[in-house]
Design an enzyme around this catalytic site. Structure first.
Site, PDB file in Angstrom:
ATOM      1  N   SER A 125       6.679  -2.771  -8.551  1.00 21.23           N
ATOM      2  CA  SER A 125       6.012  -1.630  -7.641  1.00 21.23           C
ATOM      3  C   SER A 125       7.084  -0.547  -7.517  1.00 21.23           C
ATOM      4  O   SER A 125       7.393   0.205  -8.518  1.00 21.23           O
ATOM      5  CB  SER A 125       6.022  -2.528  -6.253  1.00 21.23           C
ATOM      6  N   LEU A 126       8.002  -0.229  -6.297  1.00 24.69           N
ATOM      7  CA  LEU A 126       8.798   0.587  -6.331  1.00 24.69           C
ATOM      8  C   LEU A 126      10.019   0.496  -7.377  1.00 24.69           C
ATOM      9  O   LEU A 126      10.700   1.667  -7.993  1.00 24.69           O
ATOM     10  CB  LEU A 126       9.813   0.096  -5.114  1.00 24.69           C
TER      11      LEU A 126
ATOM     12  N   GLN B 214      -0.651   3.519  -9.205  1.00 27.12           N
ATOM     13  CA  GLN B 214       0.226   2.329  -8.769  1.00 27.12           C
ATOM     14  C   GLN B 214      -0.129   2.116  -7.310  1.00 27.12           C
ATOM     15  O   GLN B 214      -0.066   1.093  -6.793  1.00 27.12           O
ATOM     16  CB  GLN B 214       1.449   2.304  -9.214  1.00 27.12           C
TER      17      GLN B 214
ATOM     18  N   ARG C  69       7.584   9.411  -1.796  1.00 24.06           N
ATOM     19  CA  ARG C  69       6.539   8.282  -1.815  1.00 24.06           C
ATOM     20  C   ARG C  69       6.954   7.246  -0.651  1.00 24.06           C
ATOM     21  O   ARG C  69       5.704   6.847   0.014  1.00 24.06           O
ATOM     22  CB  ARG C  69       7.163   7.230  -3.000  1.00 24.06           C
TER      23      ARG C  69
ATOM     24  N   HIS D 253      -0.551  -1.076  -1.960  1.00 22.22           N
ATOM     25  CA  HIS D 253      -1.358  -1.352  -3.218  1.00 22.22           C
ATOM     26  C   HIS D 253      -2.721  -1.684  -2.988  1.00 22.22           C
ATOM     27  O   HIS D 253      -3.447  -2.830  -3.387  1.00 22.22           O
ATOM     28  CB  HIS D 253      -0.694  -2.358  -3.936  1.00 22.22           C
TER      29      HIS D 253
ATOM     30  N   GLN E 290      10.475  -3.763  -3.017  1.00 17.40           N
ATOM     31  CA  GLN E 290      10.798  -3.868  -1.752  1.00 17.40           C
ATOM     32  C   GLN E 290      10.745  -5.313  -1.266  1.00 17.40           C
ATOM     33  O   GLN E 290      10.011  -5.983  -1.707  1.00 17.40           O
ATOM     34  CB  GLN E 290       9.642  -3.275  -0.846  1.00 17.40           C
TER      35      GLN E 290
END
Length: 294
Positions: free
Chosen positions: A87-88, A246, A112, A197, A9
């Site tokens: 991440s993503l 995660q 998600r 996170h 992102q």
């Protein structure tokens, strides 16, 4: 050895994916399929939406995932020896490694994003980038503030001297002041919708775990270096567990790139919108080559 890395992102931009759609039949097929799966014209937002439209979590995450995977599909010569995603971006990496099918991964990304949006509304929070301090100092100050009742944690280990923190708004405000006093060059609040996170994503983690449990995972064709432990994984069950963790655990990007370089990666290719990861790789592993997939 070649490592292919996928952005997360923040890499979105208005017009993303339009040339891919126009020039490559396989990318066009995947993008049309994504519109059908999601039940709305994601490509319209990607191609002509405003920056504000693209900042919505439920749009941003599927858009970056789709752009990354569509680009990868047009480059059959791009055969990675290892993959990772920020991440993503880990979902894009899992498709590239053959762990997830495109349609399954897209549905997980959409679920998600929705779960994270709901968690943001339940537990408001934010993030800030801290520049110019050792990780250990940032971790210690975050821990001290958390012990005072305001949740704040190290969230993204992006590269040496750049660490993103995440938590409640009061916690982030206190941490920024304390970190500047401790010698940080800058402490920049980020324009994000929540405390990604961090423990504030707990409800999203539970929702994602249920979705992952229903999804088929295969053994990886190549190792996926996952965010939670910066280690290579091909086992489907390990990958599932790490993917769930995660959401509330930090993104160990610095450590992931270091480990990939130790394991033989001499070339890092960023596959997706933007050039953020190339810049980070150059700071983490300056001996390796870093470039864009196109």
């Amino acid at each position: 050895m070649k490592a292919v890395v996928f952005p997360g992102q923040g890499s979105q931009f208005s017009g993303m994916g339009r040339e891919l759609y126009q020039q490559h039949p396989e990318a066009q097929r995947l993008m049309n399929q994504a519109n059908d799966i999601l039940g709305f014209a994601l490509t319209d937002v990607m191609f002509t939406g405003s920056d504000e439209d693209l900042r919505r979590t439920d749009v941003t995450q599927p858009a970056i995932f789709l752009h990354s995977v569509a680009l990868f599909s047009t480059l059959p010569e791009l055969r990675p020896d290892m993959v990772a995603g920020h991440s993503l971006g880990e979902f894009s990496a899992l498709v590239a490694a053959g762990v997830l099918q495109f349609e399954d991964a897209l549905q997980l990304v959409a679920q998600r994003a929705q779960a994270m949006q709901a968690a943001c509304e339940e537990q408001p929070g934010t993030m800030a980038a801290i520049l110019g301090l050792d990780d250990a100092v940032v971790e210690r100050i975050c821990q001290e503030i958390s012990q005072q009742g305001h949740a704040v944690v190290a969230a993204n280990y992006n590269c040496p001297g750049q660490l993103v923190i995440s938590g409640s708004r009061p916690g982030i405000e206190q941490a920024c002041e304390a970190l500047k006093a401790a010698g940080a060059k800058r402490a920049l609040p980020l324009p994000v919708g929540g405390a990604f996170h961090s423990p504030l994503m707990q409800s999203a983690e539970a929702a994602l775990a249920r979705a992952i449990e229903r999804t088929s995972f295969s053994a990886g064709r190549c190792p996926v270096y996952q965010n939670v432990d910066a280690a290579p994984h091909t086992d489907p069950d390990e990958i599932r567990q790490n993917l769930v963790r995660q959401l509330t655990a930090p993104v160990r990007w610095t450590q992931s790139v270091q480990r990939m370089a130790q394991d033989g990666a001499t070339e890092f290719v960023e596959c997706g919108p933007g050039k953020v990861l190339q810049g980070l790789v150059k700071k983490i592993a300056p001996q390796a080559a870093a470039a864009s997939a196109v």
